[in-house]
Design an enzyme around this catalytic site. Sequence first.
Site, PDB file in Angstrom:
ATOM      1  N   CYS A 171       9.128  13.404   4.523  1.00 18.62           N
ATOM      2  CA  CYS A 171      10.408  13.512   5.225  1.00 18.62           C
ATOM      3  C   CYS A 171      11.123  12.169   5.276  1.00 18.62           C
ATOM      4  O   CYS A 171      12.353  12.095   5.220  1.00 18.62           O
ATOM      5  CB  CYS A 171      10.200  13.989   6.662  1.00 18.62           C
ATOM      6  SG  CYS A 171       9.246  15.495   6.779  1.00 18.62           S
ATOM      7  N   SER A 172      10.343  11.100   5.405  1.00 14.37           N
ATOM      8  CA  SER A 172      10.936   9.772   5.555  1.00 14.37           C
ATOM      9  C   SER A 172      11.467   9.232   4.236  1.00 14.37           C
ATOM     10  O   SER A 172      12.031   8.150   4.196  1.00 14.37           O
ATOM     11  CB  SER A 172       9.906   8.805   6.152  1.00 14.37           C
ATOM     12  OG  SER A 172       9.564   9.215   7.461  1.00 14.37           O
TER      13      SER A 172
END
Lengths: 215, 102
Positions: free
Chosen positions: A101-102
């Site tokens: 996600c990052s």
Amino acid sequence: MNMHGAKLMAIALTLMLLALSGGAAAQNTPLSARTSPVPAEKIYDPGQLKARDSMLKVHVGEKAPDFRLKDTNGHWVRLADFKELTYVVLSFVPAAWTPVCSAQWPAYNLAQEEIQNRNATVIGITVDNVPTLSAWTKEMGGCWFPVLSDFYPHGQVAAKFGVLRTDGTTERAIFVIDRQGVIRAIDVYDINTMPRVEELIQVLDKIIAEDAARK
Amino acid sequence: MHALSLQQQLGDKIKLLGIGANNTPFEVNLYRNKFGQRFPLVPDADMSAAKALGVTSTPTYLLVALTKDGNAQAPLVVHVWEGRMPGSADEFWESVKSKAKL
């Protein structure tokens, strides 16, 4: 030949291409800051997860369920507000401060012009609360698109779309919604893998071509 | 850093190579065009290069010596910086040069 003795080569290696220019350049150029992934030491690694853990409740060709959620500034954003205006790429990601996600949203930052040139916007959604999303997206240098919190009632919007997992996180999924509010494409990814920006661009191009052919 | 290396006429002594770990050619191209990078950037979509080098954090900078006293040698890792560069690009470039004895 070489008065200095050693001829040297510096190699920059990164997990995300975006960081190629490094964080330091980011201090002078906000643009590259926005495409930097979150530093590794700030990331919590949940390990390998079940690829998929929910059942879709919507289908391609159906109207997308409308919703209203708060963004990272605490302002309400409604899906219907984008109707008639732009294609919307609804991007659910499992959780703030986790590995894939990052990197995924910084990749959307990198592709901002590619997405906007196709008359589309991204709306990011997680089940994290507003302060957490605010801190996390600031760590990425911000996002050009709205990032919404589906925190309370927990995962209500994710549940409407059928991407709420049994542990309370969401799938890594995108829904492409056209200007009439109709879902045109759905991709639920293996939660452990990084969706590729070019796949999103290809999906948008396909929808744009379909719409052009219809006129 | 690339701009600094050219500006200081160190282009023949130190080269930059960017490796986009977990990046596709499409993503690397986006990056190259967006930031007008003029040094080689290569995709490492399956992260084989990152794994071979044992790189786990983002970004990582490796300084590699290709020659010693003017003679070719097996590439030797001289220094590794992990994470975002501390301070400005200029400061970082100075520390790279210092490790490279330039």
